[in-house]
Design a protein around this motif. Sequence first.
Motif, PDB file in Angstrom:
ATOM      1  N   ILE A  53      69.284 -26.580  60.061  1.00  0.00           N
ATOM      2  CA  ILE A  53      69.005 -27.799  59.300  1.00  0.00           C
ATOM      3  C   ILE A  53      67.638 -27.616  58.665  1.00  0.00           C
ATOM      4  CG2 ILE A  53      68.824 -30.304  59.364  1.00  0.00           C
ATOM      5  CD1 ILE A  53      70.452 -30.291  61.914  1.00  0.00           C
ATOM      6  N   ASP A  54      67.626 -27.074  57.477  1.00  0.00           N
ATOM      7  CA  ASP A  54      66.398 -26.745  56.764  1.00  0.00           C
ATOM      8  C   ASP A  54      66.654 -26.994  55.284  1.00  0.00           C
ATOM      9  OD1 ASP A  54      64.237 -25.647  55.499  1.00  0.00           O
ATOM     10  OD2 ASP A  54      64.243 -23.765  56.603  1.00  0.00           O
ATOM     11  N   VAL A  55      66.170 -28.127  54.802  1.00  0.00           N
ATOM     12  CA  VAL A  55      66.437 -28.479  53.408  1.00  0.00           C
ATOM     13  C   VAL A  55      65.427 -27.855  52.453  1.00  0.00           C
ATOM     14  CG1 VAL A  55      67.522 -30.645  54.064  1.00  0.00           C
ATOM     15  CG2 VAL A  55      65.089 -30.626  53.542  1.00  0.00           C
ATOM     16  N   SER A  56      64.506 -27.040  53.000  1.00  0.00           N
ATOM     17  CA  SER A  56      63.498 -26.424  52.135  1.00  0.00           C
ATOM     18  C   SER A  56      64.033 -25.192  51.412  1.00  0.00           C
ATOM     19  CB  SER A  56      62.265 -26.031  52.960  1.00  0.00           C
ATOM     20  OG  SER A  56      62.581 -25.002  53.875  1.00  0.00           O
ATOM     21  N   SER A 330      61.847 -34.964  63.880  1.00  0.00           N
ATOM     22  CA  SER A 330      61.711 -33.510  64.015  1.00  0.00           C
ATOM     23  C   SER A 330      60.231 -33.137  64.026  1.00  0.00           C
ATOM     24  CB  SER A 330      62.429 -32.788  62.878  1.00  0.00           C
ATOM     25  OG  SER A 330      61.811 -33.063  61.641  1.00  0.00           O
ATOM     26  N   GLU A 334      61.129 -31.332  56.515  1.00  0.00           N
ATOM     27  CA  GLU A 334      62.277 -30.641  55.916  1.00  0.00           C
ATOM     28  C   GLU A 334      63.088 -29.830  56.910  1.00  0.00           C
ATOM     29  OE1 GLU A 334      62.614 -31.932  52.933  1.00  0.00           O
ATOM     30  OE2 GLU A 334      60.679 -32.786  53.438  1.00  0.00           O
ATOM     31  N   GLY A 336      65.461 -30.071  60.690  1.00  0.00           N
ATOM     32  CA  GLY A 336      66.088 -30.944  61.675  1.00  0.00           C
ATOM     33  C   GLY A 336      65.832 -30.450  63.088  1.00  0.00           C
ATOM     34  N   ASP A 361      65.416 -40.638  61.019  1.00  0.00           N
ATOM     35  CA  ASP A 361      65.218 -39.269  60.562  1.00  0.00           C
ATOM     36  C   ASP A 361      66.544 -38.760  60.018  1.00  0.00           C
ATOM     37  OD1 ASP A 361      64.887 -36.464  60.249  1.00  0.00           O
ATOM     38  OD2 ASP A 361      63.212 -36.511  61.665  1.00  0.00           O
ATOM     39  N   LEU A 363      67.423 -36.014  58.920  1.00  0.00           N
ATOM     40  CA  LEU A 363      67.738 -34.615  59.189  1.00  0.00           C
ATOM     41  C   LEU A 363      68.085 -34.350  60.648  1.00  0.00           C
ATOM     42  CD1 LEU A 363      65.036 -32.752  57.060  1.00  0.00           C
ATOM     43  CD2 LEU A 363      67.319 -33.501  56.401  1.00  0.00           C
ATOM     44  N   ASP A 365      70.370 -35.334  63.975  1.00  0.00           N
ATOM     45  CA  ASP A 365      71.546 -36.054  64.465  1.00  0.00           C
ATOM     46  C   ASP A 365      71.130 -37.041  65.545  1.00  0.00           C
ATOM     47  OD1 ASP A 365      74.030 -36.334  66.385  1.00  0.00           O
ATOM     48  OD2 ASP A 365      74.800 -35.591  64.478  1.00  0.00           O
ATOM     49  N   HIS A 394      58.764 -35.829  56.029  1.00  0.00           N
ATOM     50  CA  HIS A 394      59.880 -35.376  55.191  1.00  0.00           C
ATOM     51  C   HIS A 394      59.690 -35.925  53.771  1.00  0.00           C
ATOM     52  CE1 HIS A 394      62.021 -33.940  58.646  1.00  0.00           C
ATOM     53  NE2 HIS A 394      62.275 -35.137  59.148  1.00  0.00           N
ATOM     54  N   SER A 396      61.974 -37.224  52.120  1.00  0.00           N
ATOM     55  CA  SER A 396      62.726 -38.481  52.118  1.00  0.00           C
ATOM     56  C   SER A 396      61.905 -39.629  52.674  1.00  0.00           C
ATOM     57  CB  SER A 396      64.018 -38.320  52.939  1.00  0.00           C
ATOM     58  OG  SER A 396      63.736 -37.868  54.252  1.00  0.00           O
TER      59      SER A 396
END
Length: 439
Positions: A53-56, A330, A334, A336, A361, A363, A365, A394, A396
């Motif tokens: 889980i890494d949106v970067s 987290s 960016e 999770g 958060d 990112l 669960d 984040h 977001s």
Amino acid sequence: MGIERDNMITIVGLGYVGLPTALAFHEAGYRVGGIDISEKVIEGIKNGKSPLIDVSTEIEIPTNDDRWYVTTNYEDIIPKSDVILITVPTPVDDEKKPDLTYVKLASRSVISNLPKGQRKIVVLESTVYPGVTREVLGGICQELGMEQGNDIILAYCPERVDPGQTDRGVSDVAQIIGCDDEKIGKEITEMFGTITLESATYVGKLEVAEASKMVENLQRDIDIALANELAIILPKLGIDVEQVLAAASTKWNFHRHTPGIGVGGHCIPVDPYYYISLAERVGKPSLLSLGARKMNESMPYHVSEEVISLLKEKYPTKEDKWKVLVLGYSYKPELGDTRETPVEDLTKSLSDEGVEVLVWDPLVDNSEMPTWIVPVDDPYNCGDIDGIILATAHKSVLSLDWERMKKDNRNDLLYDGRRVLSGEKMIAMGWQYSGVGVP
């Protein structure tokens, strides 16, 4: 002759370090194998899905590729591998002592499946204290009758991938390699040089490379501890720590770190304990590193105390339970990843003081959050709350409509646990703004 593109490089442990490393070698043209004990992880990778889980970063995983093979079974792939990289976790136990269980299990599984007489290369990448590669992997070799130099070559190359950093992927990180066999060490160095735009350097014996990685994170922990200590002391003099750090940063050799609610992840909160343990073993207990760990581990409780104090000051006569919304869980923006997140200690401390803790958060669960937390799916719709804490920066979180946050949640108390918001702008919007290091 060296390590050629048609040689097979196998990575053991396909997590935040192992998977990007495997993909980098595949992109460089090598045949790549991957092993992970999680069937869920392997099944996802086979279907082209990243377990991270890494949106970067965007991760593209090969499918239907004859140069890419992943499995849960060591027997399937280790015998035909030429170079094996071990990238498994090295945590600490409940007493903050190094826990090498994963390294021992993975190393035994690798070495026991290697054929004799073929001089296969095994490289440990997990963070350890000096001597582990020689003592642990070397000890397993001796136990299994694998002769170093003839049957197997041991090396160490510290993982330096920084998850969540868009400008610090595998190709942007310098590599160092330690190996007692200088010729093989330089061949491994050339191999790692094919996946980085930075330098790849052979540094000599195993222990030099092992100590280097340990020291890198130890220094960061100490530097962050200084920033955090300043964030506690300077506000008592009416001084904002961020203004001081900005002023000090005008000097060319000042290394700036931002204070916050604490540090998390698999490196900085853990690696110093490997050094602390090493120092104890040689009879010279560390004072500096232990003090830094205590300082950084205290920050979630310091922030909890500050927030409780602000709540008491703002609502002196309130009889009901305070309700606080925490933004981010987290340990790092960016990601999770919740390993060693300081938000866990922060929320537990608040809960122990009778605060109802809500956490948002996107990112993480909800199932990964502890029982004392109430996860929320919409930060704008939390009812009447008494305060907001920004815990993880984040994108977001930073891009929230702060005017709407104040209006919809009928609250104006905001604590910036990462000092990423403009205090002036927040105050201009009507927020009662505070944060780490704010007087």
